[in-house]
Design a protein around this motif. Structure first.
Motif, PDB file in Angstrom:
ATOM      1  N   LYS A   1       2.101   6.955   0.990  1.00 18.78           N
ATOM      2  CA  LYS A   1       2.792   8.159   0.507  1.00 18.78           C
ATOM      3  C   LYS A   1       1.829   9.351   0.525  1.00 18.78           C
ATOM      4  O   LYS A   1       2.180  10.434   0.994  1.00 18.78           O
ATOM      5  N   LYS A   2       0.606   9.139   0.023  1.00 20.66           N
ATOM      6  CA  LYS A   2      -0.405  10.208   0.040  1.00 20.66           C
ATOM      7  C   LYS A   2      -0.725  10.620   1.482  1.00 20.66           C
ATOM      8  O   LYS A   2      -0.810  11.800   1.795  1.00 20.66           O
ATOM      9  N   ALA A   3      -0.918   9.654   2.341  1.00 17.72           N
ATOM     10  CA  ALA A   3      -1.258   9.940   3.736  1.00 17.72           C
ATOM     11  C   ALA A   3      -0.118  10.686   4.442  1.00 17.72           C
ATOM     12  O   ALA A   3      -0.364  11.577   5.253  1.00 17.72           O
TER      13      ALA A   3
ATOM     14  N   ASN B   1       1.754  12.822   3.272  1.00 15.53           N
ATOM     15  CA  ASN B   1       1.800  14.211   2.806  1.00 15.53           C
ATOM     16  C   ASN B   1       0.465  14.942   2.934  1.00 15.53           C
ATOM     17  O   ASN B   1       0.323  16.053   2.440  1.00 15.53           O
ATOM     18  N   ARG B   2      -0.503  14.317   3.609  1.00 18.47           N
ATOM     19  CA  ARG B   2      -1.839  14.901   3.731  1.00 18.47           C
ATOM     20  C   ARG B   2      -1.817  16.083   4.702  1.00 18.47           C
ATOM     21  O   ARG B   2      -1.700  15.905   5.903  1.00 18.47           O
TER      22      ARG B   2
ATOM     23  N   GLU C   1       1.653   3.605  -2.271  1.00 17.50           N
ATOM     24  CA  GLU C   1       1.079   4.836  -2.836  1.00 17.50           C
ATOM     25  C   GLU C   1       0.094   5.480  -1.858  1.00 17.50           C
ATOM     26  O   GLU C   1       0.076   6.696  -1.686  1.00 17.50           O
ATOM     27  N   GLU C   2      -0.706   4.648  -1.219  1.00 21.36           N
ATOM     28  CA  GLU C   2      -1.674   5.130  -0.220  1.00 21.36           C
ATOM     29  C   GLU C   2      -0.936   5.748   0.973  1.00 21.36           C
ATOM     30  O   GLU C   2      -1.307   6.823   1.458  1.00 21.36           O
TER      31      GLU C   2
ATOM     32  N   ASN D   1       0.826  -1.211   0.000  1.00 21.71           N
ATOM     33  CA  ASN D   1       0.000   0.000   0.000  1.00 21.71           C
ATOM     34  C   ASN D   1       0.865   1.269   0.000  1.00 21.71           C
ATOM     35  O   ASN D   1       0.480   2.302   0.547  1.00 21.71           O
TER      36      ASN D   1
ATOM     37  N   ARG E   1      -0.716  11.660   8.749  1.00 23.63           N
ATOM     38  CA  ARG E   1       0.721  11.725   8.464  1.00 23.63           C
ATOM     39  C   ARG E   1       1.501  10.909   9.483  1.00 23.63           C
ATOM     40  O   ARG E   1       2.391  10.135   9.127  1.00 23.63           O
TER      41      ARG E   1
END
Length: 146
Positions: A18-20, A22-23, A15-16, A13, A30
């Motif tokens: 990575k997004k979290a 940087n949220r 990509e998920e 997971n 984060r």
């Protein structure tokens, strides 16, 4: 206490996470993403951790990234905590929110509008101030009224 197993591969997971990591609207997301990424010693994860170490407005996230990077054997320095504004220009944001409300508004109305207008600012200070957040926000709000 068992030693943490660190893998030299990306999590499924990634990509998920990575997004979290940087949220901007959620310091908790984060923090949790950084914690989970700490199980994977890869160059991509190290890049994310270094970014959070240097740029995160919430000091406890910087500290977590620092500890993990040290565990990975990276040569890193923990930045000093910010003394004043966690988010540059936050005082202008607070003033803009205050001016957008009726003159007799409450601190609760101020907090709700700040959260709606600038969740990133609200969230960063909530994460940074912890249990003292509501008291801190009320003091900021009172000082704006002067």
């Amino acid at each position: 206490m068992s030693k943490k197993i660190i893998k030299n591969e990306l999590p499924e997971n990634y990509e998920e996470l990575k997004k979290a990591a940087n949220r901007t609207s959620s310091w908790r997301a984060r923090f949790n993403a950084i914690e989970e990424l700490g199980n994977y010693n890869t160059s991509q994860v190290i890049d994310i951790l270094n970014t959070r170490l240097v740029n995160d407005p919430v000091y406890k996230i910087q500290e977590l990234a620092y500890r993990i990077l040290l565990e990975f054997g990276e040569d890193v320095q923990l930045p000093a905590p910010k003394k004043f504004e966690v988010i540059k220009g936050a005082n202008k944001v607070f003033l803009r929110v205050k001016k957008s409300l009726p003159a007799d508004h409450t601190v609760e109305e101020f907090a709700a509008k700040l959260k709606r207008m600038r969740i990133d600012v609200y969230d960063a200070y909530e994460g940074e101030k912890g249990n003292d957040f509501n008291t801190w926000l009320e003091n900021e709000w009172k000082n704006l009224k002067k």
